[in-house]
Design an enzyme around this catalytic site. Structure first.
Site, PDB file in Angstrom:
ATOM      1  CG  HIS A  29     -11.203   4.311   3.062  1.00 41.76           C
ATOM      2  ND1 HIS A  29     -10.998   5.580   3.541  1.00 41.76           N
ATOM      3  CD2 HIS A  29      -9.992   3.866   2.671  1.00 41.76           C
ATOM      4  CE1 HIS A  29      -9.709   5.899   3.434  1.00 41.76           C
ATOM      5  NE2 HIS A  29      -9.080   4.872   2.911  1.00 41.76           N
ATOM      6  CG  ASN A  62      -5.556   4.578  10.518  1.00 42.36           C
ATOM      7  OD1 ASN A  62      -4.557   3.863  10.472  1.00 42.36           O
ATOM      8  ND2 ASN A  62      -5.737   5.490  11.462  1.00 42.36           N
ATOM      9  CG  HIS A  64      -1.957   0.951   1.325  1.00 43.93           C
ATOM     10  ND1 HIS A  64      -3.175   0.694   1.911  1.00 43.93           N
ATOM     11  CD2 HIS A  64      -2.026   2.244   0.916  1.00 43.93           C
ATOM     12  CE1 HIS A  64      -3.934   1.775   1.846  1.00 43.93           C
ATOM     13  NE2 HIS A  64      -3.253   2.733   1.254  1.00 43.93           N
ATOM     14  CG  ASP A  82      -1.881   5.143   3.498  1.00 42.35           C
ATOM     15  OD1 ASP A  82      -2.082   5.142   2.274  1.00 42.35           O
ATOM     16  OD2 ASP A  82      -2.668   5.651   4.311  1.00 42.35           O
ATOM     17  N   GLY A 130      -2.342  10.149   4.474  1.00 43.23           N
ATOM     18  CA  GLY A 130      -1.348   9.117   4.199  1.00 43.23           C
ATOM     19  C   GLY A 130      -0.189   9.268   5.172  1.00 43.23           C
ATOM     20  NE  ARG A 180     -24.092  -1.692  25.350  1.00 43.48           N
ATOM     21  CZ  ARG A 180     -23.518  -1.214  26.459  1.00 43.48           C
ATOM     22  NH1 ARG A 180     -23.053  -2.048  27.369  1.00 43.48           N
ATOM     23  NH2 ARG A 180     -23.416   0.082  26.673  1.00 43.48           N
ATOM     24  CG  ASP A 195       2.470   6.821  10.778  1.00 38.79           C
ATOM     25  OD1 ASP A 195       1.743   6.289  11.644  1.00 38.79           O
ATOM     26  OD2 ASP A 195       2.082   7.772  10.061  1.00 38.79           O
TER      27      ASP A 195
HETATM   28 ZN   LIG Z   1      -3.888   4.692   1.287  1.00 37.43          ZN
END
Ligand SMILES: [Zn+2]
Length: 386
Positions: A195, A219, A62, A274, A309, A227, A248
């Site tokens: 996402h 993220n 990535h 990323d 990123g 719950r 990072d």
């Molecule tokens: Zn990314």
């Protein structure tokens, strides 16, 4: 000609040999182990690395850019050239959500580079991070560029990319994602949840259909509540899922990283950079498709302070795992080599006979002094004793 790299601690899958040696010939590893434990062919070139760590080449699933170049276009060639000096020997250039015609154009430009790649890191496919993700969890991506998934759009992307799409980050709760997952798996494309605002049950349904990867865990995901375990809880709980982690030290708190390792074990976590194009550039303010990015010492952020990123690649993330999280160096290496190689089904990521001859020699500051890809030296730094 055979190449022997010797004289430093050598990290094999299950043990460290110190001093160790690795013998490369014909693009593959012929032997790896303690110094003197296997014969060296006459005429082999020998590099004594004088106590520096010998590890497998790092594999980044990535990465959006590096050194001022974005991978979504001809700049991909420069990223390929630049990464070996930082220890990454294989990577997946990763796109961001964009209008479909823009994405198709970018994929064509990337495929053109990949049809005749320059000398440098190897590209094991393209990672499409969206656009088929949740606008509710768009993170650093433009919410208006997030679309419901449908199979014809994926097929158009795969044609534009000359068949090189290998991972697709998707939100299983959006569009026809659940119905398309089995087809992706059939095509050899790894479906990765990311996402996403999916609840636990939706992720479980996706796993039953073949979902087995998660994009930058924690993220841009529906978080864990006791719950409502959410996307994060499902990623932690489902053993089938290999979890990407942006290590990072800013995207995920070190304590949360430790929880991830406790839940999944280091064999089910892979480090990803990323990295944005600002990684490898000096601190400052930069333009990114009309948005301003502030690159500080260790981060890349939008003007409102949100992370955009990352500003590091994998070699520096090994340091974070060791110094901020407290894991052994060998575990950090495994999560950046053996685990991602396993995700892609590559004979890479391990210093073991029969694997591809991708080897990195790391100095104390985690910068490589030597990088070998497919048995060829592609990067060598002055401090190595040869
Ligand atoms: Zn990314």
């Amino acid at each position: 000609m055979a190449l022997l790299i010797t004289g430093g601690p050598l990290y094999t899958p299950r043990r460290v040999y110190d001093p160790g040696a690795v013998l490369l010939h014909g693009g593959v590893i012929r032997a790896a182990g303690a110094v003197g434990s296997f014969p060296t062919p006459a005429g082999a070139e020998t590099i004594d690395v004088a106590g520096q760590r010998i590890i497998p080449g790092l594999i980044d699933l990535h990465l959006h850019g590096f050194g001022g170049h974005d991978v979504m276009g001809p700049g991909l060639a420069e990223v390929i050239r630049a990464l070996p000096a930082h220890g990454s020997t294989t990577f997946l250039p990763t796109t961001v959500a964009a209008p479909l015609d823009h994405l198709l154009e970018a994929l064509q430009a990337m495929a053109k580079v990949l049809d005749e790649p320059p000398v440098g890191a190897q590209v094991a496919g393209i990672h499409l991070e969206g656009p088929w993700v949740s606008p509710v969890r768009s993170g650093g991506m433009r919410a208006e560029c997030c679309y419901p998934l449908n199979q014809p759009d994926v097929e158009r992307c795969q044609v534009a990319a000359h068949g090189k799409v290998r991972i697709i980050t998707l939100a299983p709760e959006e569009g026809q994602a659940l119905a398309v997952i089995p087809w992706l798996v059939e095509q050899g494309i790894i479906p990765s949840i990311g996402h996403s605002d999916a609840d636990y049950d939706t992720v479980s349904r996706a796993v039953a259909l073949g979902l087995n990867h998660a994009t930058h865990t924690f993220n841009a995901m529906r978080p864990l509540h006791h719950r409502d375990p959410g996307t994060v809880g499902a990623v932690l709980d489902h053993e089938a899922i290999v979890a990407e982690l942006i290590a990072d030290g800013y995207h995920v708190d070190p304590a949360a990283m430790r929880l991830l390792f406790h839940a999944k074990g280091v064999d089910r976590v892979c480090l990803v950079s990323d990295a944005m194009f600002v990684a490898g550039l000096p601190p400052g303010e930069y333009d990114w498709n009309g948005r301003r990015l502030v690159r500080a010492a260790e981060t890349s952020r939008f003007l409102d302070g949100a992370l955009a990123g990352s500003a590091m690649v994998l070699n520096q993330m090994l340091r974070v795992i060791v110094e901020k999280v407290g894991l052994p160096f060998a575990d950090a290496v495994r999560m950046a080599s053996e685990v991602p190689a396993g995700v892609l089904g590559l004979r890479k990521g391990r210093l073991a006979a029969g694997c591809d001859a991708d080897v990195v020699v790391l100095q104390d500051d985690y910068q490589p002094s030597l990088t070998v890809i497919g048995g060829q030296i592609v990067y060598r730094e002055g401090r190595t004793r040869i």
